[in-house]
Scaffold this motif. Structure first.
Motif, PDB file in Angstrom:
ATOM      1  N   ALA A 254       0.823  -1.212   0.000  1.00  0.00           N
ATOM      2  CA  ALA A 254       0.000   0.000   0.000  1.00  0.00           C
ATOM      3  C   ALA A 254       0.857   1.262   0.000  1.00  0.00           C
ATOM      4  O   ALA A 254       0.562   2.231  -0.698  1.00  0.00           O
ATOM      5  CB  ALA A 254      -0.947  -0.011   1.206  1.00  0.00           C
ATOM      6  N   ILE A 255       1.942   1.263   0.776  1.00  0.00           N
ATOM      7  CA  ILE A 255       2.789   2.456   0.828  1.00  0.00           C
ATOM      8  C   ILE A 255       3.586   2.602  -0.465  1.00  0.00           C
ATOM      9  O   ILE A 255       3.856   3.720  -0.925  1.00  0.00           O
ATOM     10  CB  ILE A 255       3.725   2.426   2.061  1.00  0.00           C
ATOM     11  CG1 ILE A 255       4.202   3.848   2.389  1.00  0.00           C
ATOM     12  CG2 ILE A 255       4.903   1.492   1.865  1.00  0.00           C
ATOM     13  CD1 ILE A 255       4.905   3.954   3.742  1.00  0.00           C
ATOM     14  N   ALA A 256       3.948   1.469  -1.098  1.00  0.00           N
ATOM     15  CA  ALA A 256       4.690   1.536  -2.357  1.00  0.00           C
ATOM     16  C   ALA A 256       3.850   2.130  -3.471  1.00  0.00           C
ATOM     17  O   ALA A 256       4.375   2.829  -4.350  1.00  0.00           O
ATOM     18  CB  ALA A 256       5.171   0.138  -2.749  1.00  0.00           C
ATOM     19  N   THR A 257       2.538   1.877  -3.457  1.00  0.00           N
ATOM     20  CA  THR A 257       1.659   2.395  -4.498  1.00  0.00           C
ATOM     21  C   THR A 257       1.028   3.730  -4.139  1.00  0.00           C
ATOM     22  O   THR A 257       0.206   4.257  -4.891  1.00  0.00           O
ATOM     23  CB  THR A 257       0.538   1.375  -4.799  1.00  0.00           C
ATOM     24  OG1 THR A 257      -0.181   1.092  -3.585  1.00  0.00           O
ATOM     25  CG2 THR A 257       1.121   0.085  -5.347  1.00  0.00           C
ATOM     26  N   GLY A 258       1.393   4.291  -2.981  1.00  0.00           N
ATOM     27  CA  GLY A 258       0.888   5.599  -2.592  1.00  0.00           C
ATOM     28  C   GLY A 258      -0.490   5.598  -1.997  1.00  0.00           C
ATOM     29  O   GLY A 258      -1.079   6.669  -1.804  1.00  0.00           O
ATOM     30  N   LYS A 259      -1.037   4.422  -1.645  1.00  0.00           N
ATOM     31  CA  LYS A 259      -2.363   4.373  -1.048  1.00  0.00           C
ATOM     32  C   LYS A 259      -2.339   4.837   0.403  1.00  0.00           C
ATOM     33  O   LYS A 259      -3.359   5.255   0.947  1.00  0.00           O
ATOM     34  CB  LYS A 259      -2.926   2.955  -1.146  1.00  0.00           C
ATOM     35  CG  LYS A 259      -3.188   2.526  -2.587  1.00  0.00           C
ATOM     36  CD  LYS A 259      -3.699   1.097  -2.647  1.00  0.00           C
ATOM     37  CE  LYS A 259      -3.912   0.673  -4.101  1.00  0.00           C
ATOM     38  NZ  LYS A 259      -4.329  -0.741  -4.204  1.00  0.00           N
ATOM     39  N   ILE A 260      -1.190   4.705   1.055  1.00  0.00           N
ATOM     40  CA  ILE A 260      -1.002   5.256   2.395  1.00  0.00           C
ATOM     41  C   ILE A 260       0.310   6.044   2.400  1.00  0.00           C
ATOM     42  O   ILE A 260       1.176   5.847   1.530  1.00  0.00           O
ATOM     43  CB  ILE A 260      -0.971   4.154   3.479  1.00  0.00           C
ATOM     44  CG1 ILE A 260       0.182   3.178   3.230  1.00  0.00           C
ATOM     45  CG2 ILE A 260      -2.301   3.436   3.568  1.00  0.00           C
ATOM     46  CD1 ILE A 260       0.353   2.141   4.322  1.00  0.00           C
ATOM     47  N   ASP A 261       0.447   6.933   3.361  1.00  0.00           N
ATOM     48  CA  ASP A 261       1.652   7.762   3.449  1.00  0.00           C
ATOM     49  C   ASP A 261       2.632   7.273   4.500  1.00  0.00           C
ATOM     50  O   ASP A 261       3.840   7.537   4.395  1.00  0.00           O
ATOM     51  CB  ASP A 261       1.259   9.213   3.768  1.00  0.00           C
ATOM     52  CG  ASP A 261       0.425   9.835   2.671  1.00  0.00           C
ATOM     53  OD1 ASP A 261       0.921   9.907   1.540  1.00  0.00           O
ATOM     54  OD2 ASP A 261      -0.718  10.231   2.948  1.00  0.00           O
ATOM     55  N   ALA A 262       2.152   6.602   5.537  1.00  0.00           N
ATOM     56  CA  ALA A 262       3.034   6.163   6.618  1.00  0.00           C
ATOM     57  C   ALA A 262       2.514   4.864   7.190  1.00  0.00           C
ATOM     58  O   ALA A 262       1.306   4.583   7.155  1.00  0.00           O
ATOM     59  CB  ALA A 262       3.105   7.215   7.718  1.00  0.00           C
ATOM     60  N   MET A 263       3.436   4.058   7.723  1.00  0.00           N
ATOM     61  CA  MET A 263       3.081   2.774   8.304  1.00  0.00           C
ATOM     62  C   MET A 263       4.001   2.491   9.488  1.00  0.00           C
ATOM     63  O   MET A 263       5.066   3.093   9.622  1.00  0.00           O
ATOM     64  CB  MET A 263       3.213   1.651   7.270  1.00  0.00           C
ATOM     65  CG  MET A 263       4.630   1.454   6.750  1.00  0.00           C
ATOM     66  SD  MET A 263       4.816   0.069   5.584  1.00  0.00           S
ATOM     67  CE  MET A 263       4.642  -1.331   6.695  1.00  0.00           C
ATOM     68  N   ASP A 264       3.564   1.575  10.353  1.00  0.00           N
ATOM     69  CA  ASP A 264       4.458   1.134  11.422  1.00  0.00           C
ATOM     70  C   ASP A 264       5.346   0.024  10.880  1.00  0.00           C
ATOM     71  O   ASP A 264       4.918  -0.802  10.073  1.00  0.00           O
ATOM     72  CB  ASP A 264       3.659   0.652  12.631  1.00  0.00           C
ATOM     73  CG  ASP A 264       2.762  -0.531  12.313  1.00  0.00           C
ATOM     74  OD1 ASP A 264       3.060  -1.650  12.751  1.00  0.00           O
ATOM     75  OD2 ASP A 264       1.750  -0.325  11.617  1.00  0.00           O
ATOM     76  N   ILE A 265       6.592   0.022  11.294  1.00  0.00           N
ATOM     77  CA  ILE A 265       7.542  -0.993  10.838  1.00  0.00           C
ATOM     78  C   ILE A 265       8.339  -1.514  12.030  1.00  0.00           C
ATOM     79  O   ILE A 265       8.339  -0.915  13.109  1.00  0.00           O
ATOM     80  CB  ILE A 265       8.498  -0.436   9.753  1.00  0.00           C
ATOM     81  CG1 ILE A 265       9.247   0.821  10.260  1.00  0.00           C
ATOM     82  CG2 ILE A 265       7.743  -0.121   8.478  1.00  0.00           C
ATOM     83  CD1 ILE A 265      10.616   0.576  10.743  1.00  0.00           C
ATOM     84  N   TYR A 266       8.985  -2.632  11.818  1.00  0.00           N
ATOM     85  CA  TYR A 266       9.981  -3.133  12.755  1.00  0.00           C
ATOM     86  C   TYR A 266      11.346  -2.770  12.178  1.00  0.00           C
ATOM     87  O   TYR A 266      11.562  -2.863  10.971  1.00  0.00           O
ATOM     88  CB  TYR A 266       9.873  -4.651  12.924  1.00  0.00           C
ATOM     89  CG  TYR A 266       8.486  -5.132  13.280  1.00  0.00           C
ATOM     90  CD1 TYR A 266       7.950  -4.894  14.543  1.00  0.00           C
ATOM     91  CD2 TYR A 266       7.713  -5.840  12.363  1.00  0.00           C
ATOM     92  CE1 TYR A 266       6.684  -5.348  14.875  1.00  0.00           C
ATOM     93  CE2 TYR A 266       6.443  -6.291  12.683  1.00  0.00           C
ATOM     94  CZ  TYR A 266       5.930  -6.044  13.937  1.00  0.00           C
ATOM     95  OH  TYR A 266       4.671  -6.480  14.265  1.00  0.00           O
ATOM     96  N   SER A 267      12.272  -2.406  13.020  1.00  0.00           N
ATOM     97  CA  SER A 267      13.552  -1.906  12.516  1.00  0.00           C
ATOM     98  C   SER A 267      14.364  -2.961  11.781  1.00  0.00           C
ATOM     99  O   SER A 267      15.309  -2.633  11.070  1.00  0.00           O
ATOM    100  CB  SER A 267      14.381  -1.316  13.661  1.00  0.00           C
ATOM    101  OG  SER A 267      14.634  -2.301  14.648  1.00  0.00           O
ATOM    102  N   THR A 268      14.000  -4.252  11.923  1.00  0.00           N
ATOM    103  CA  THR A 268      14.710  -5.307  11.199  1.00  0.00           C
ATOM    104  C   THR A 268      13.942  -5.799   9.976  1.00  0.00           C
ATOM    105  O   THR A 268      14.292  -6.828   9.395  1.00  0.00           O
ATOM    106  CB  THR A 268      14.995  -6.507  12.124  1.00  0.00           C
ATOM    107  OG1 THR A 268      13.775  -6.950  12.700  1.00  0.00           O
ATOM    108  CG2 THR A 268      15.975  -6.131  13.221  1.00  0.00           C
TER     109      THR A 268
END
Length: 496
Positions: free
Chosen positions: A182-196
């Motif tokens: 979703a973030i790669a296609t621009g459907k969302i602007d920000a997401m939660d991630i794990y640092s690894t």
């Protein structure tokens, strides 16, 4: 009562795990891999079982306390904030002291820290001048894609929003694996991630700096039952041998092997000792995944879930349908109760049953499937019996048949097509609903679906969904043949 006794006997016949070290893992790539690392380390020292993708922190923690699993990989920040509700960054000694009353402990620092963070596409963040979470708070119009667990965690979205006064409403949850697409296609602007996460670099994401130091340390560690070292001394020594062996760079690479290069979780875990020269493998094909070594195991688990629960539902549902037909005053209560059960969301029902029965895995899954299968069977039986023509009942009475004989020899055979239709519907519903059972460690085809979601891998998803659909079609066809046969028999009996 007979139904519950029969179900209990069936469950008692399932393989016992008293001498098996049971390892759990959560439903995201890194946890799957770490679960396999633990399994491979303990193999040869004792019987060992990995229950992959069992769910979120709450489910794994409940399973550990209940003794359904013995150990699983966890993170210090999660234990402190989410489980123990401790502030700051407590030491391992402080965490252990808080866990001892529950018969639990932490040990074996695996060697890396995997903290939460928010991330944006690099070009989008650059255009808006966003580098830190404080910068992020100045742009209220951005669209968020946050995982369900992050939204609900004490150390996740609620606390982060308050700490930075983020001007955003809480969004609907989005699966972690799907959020990357979703973030790669621009459907969302920000997401939660794990640092690894392995996909941070692949998708050119900018990890926003936690400039107010909200997130605690999330050091990877083992959360275990205190009895484990005594019950499995050799296996425990093998697990202790993992101390400090997985640094952040190696964990990222193992994650990448699973998510980007098509390796299974077990294959990625086996690369722990491969050094820096990890070969890149070809992505798994659909047919190789479909007929993988786990195919027959998953098929057996899925059939067990479907047919044991269906048998119990038939044993309970048909008598309830008969009671609803024979006692009109009770019909509304019976039909209303099974109807309400059908409306309860499956994951909510599973979570409730885990707490109720004090176990995780097959038992609560069977009980949930039993409850979900009741409505079509009860309604089909009720409809079939109440739809019998009055003349047929009077003819049976004129023959001098007793109430019992009229029911068994006339009414049930005439109602059989409707009863079978209800059982058919319940069986097909159970095939699909049983895939949810994988989220609490009950196995079945849903195990592949959960893995596919974690990896965002369509081949793995389809390798779980297609066998489930095929099983539903087989059951549907078998019941249609049965309905035609018994429908003819019913009509023949009616004419006689």
């Amino acid at each position: 009562m007979r139904i519950w006794v029969a179900l209990s006997l069936l469950l008692a016949a399932l393989p016992a795990h008293a001498d098996t070290l049971r390892i759990g893992s959560k439903r995201f790539t890194e946890s799957y891999i770490l679960g396999e690392v633990l399994k491979q380390a303990a193999e040869g020292k004792t019987a060992v079982e990995h229950r992959p993708g069992m769910g979120n922190t709450g489910i794994l923690y409940s399973a550990l306390k209940a003794g359904s699993i013995d150990v699983y990989p966890e993170y210090t920040g999660t234990i402190a904030r989410e489980i123990l509700k401790l502030g700051g960054n407590p030491t391992l000694d402080q965490i252990n002291r808080a866990l001892v009353p529950q018969g639990l402990g932490v040990a074996v620092r695996l060697g890396f820290n995997n903290t939460y963070a928010l991330a944006m596409r690099g070009d989008r963040a650059q255009a808006l001048g966003i580098r830190t979470l404080s910068d992020f708070a100045k742009h209220p119009g951005l669209k968020l894609g946050l995982s369900q667990e992050f939204i609900g965690r004490e150390d996740g979205w609620p606390g982060l929003k308050a700490a930075y006064r983020l001007p955003y409403a809480t969004p609907s949850g989005l699966d972690h694996g799907l959020a990357y697409e979703a973030i790669a296609t621009g459907k969302i602007d920000a997401m939660d991630i794990y640092s690894t996460d392995a996909k941070i670099e692949r998708y050119a994401l900018r990890v926003l700096e936690d400039d107010r130091k909200y997130f605690p340390g999330y050091e990877a560690i083992l959360l275990y039952r205190l009895e484990v070292p005594k019950r499995f001394p050799e296996a425990w020594r093998a697990l202790q041998g993992l101390e400090g062996r997985i640094d952040e760079r190696r964990m990222i690479r193992m994650n990448a092997e699973a998510e980007l290069h098509g390796r299974s979780f077990a294959e990625a875990a086996a690369l722990l000792d491969e050094g820096d020269g990890m070969p890149v493998s070809a992505r798994r094909t659909f047919f190789a995944t479909l007929f993988g070594p786990d195919f027959w195991r998953l098929t057996g688990e899925h059939l067990l879930l479907v047919f044991v629960s269906l048998a119990a539902s038939i044993a309970a549902g048909v008598p309830l349908g008969v009671a609803a037909a024979k006692f009109p005053r009770a019909a509304q209560l019976i039909l209303g109760t099974v109807g309400v059960i059908q409306t309860i969301p499956s994951l909510a029902l599973l979570a409730f049953l885990i707490a109720l029965v004090g176990a995780i895995g097959t038992l609560p899954a069977l009980v949930a499937l039993f409850l979900y299968a009741l409505l079509p069977i009860v309604r089909g039986t009720h409809t079939g019996l109440t739809g019998i023509a009055r003349g047929m009942r009077q003819a049976a009475m004129a023959l001098g048949l007793s109430t019992r004989d009229r029911m068994l020899l006339v009414e049930v055979p005439l109602a059989l097509p409707s009863i079978l239709a209800g059982i058919n519907t319940s069986a097909v519903i159970n095939v699909g609903t049983a895939t949810i059972a994988a989220f609490i460690g009950a196995g079945g085809y849903g195990e592949r679906i959960a893995s596919g979601l974690a990896l965002n891998d369509n081949a793995t998803l389809l390798a779980g969904a297609i066998p489930a659909a095929a099983l539903a079609l087989i059951i549907q066809g078998a019941f249609e043949i049965g309905e035609r046969r018994f429908g003819w028999m019913a009509r023949a009996r009616g004419r006689s």
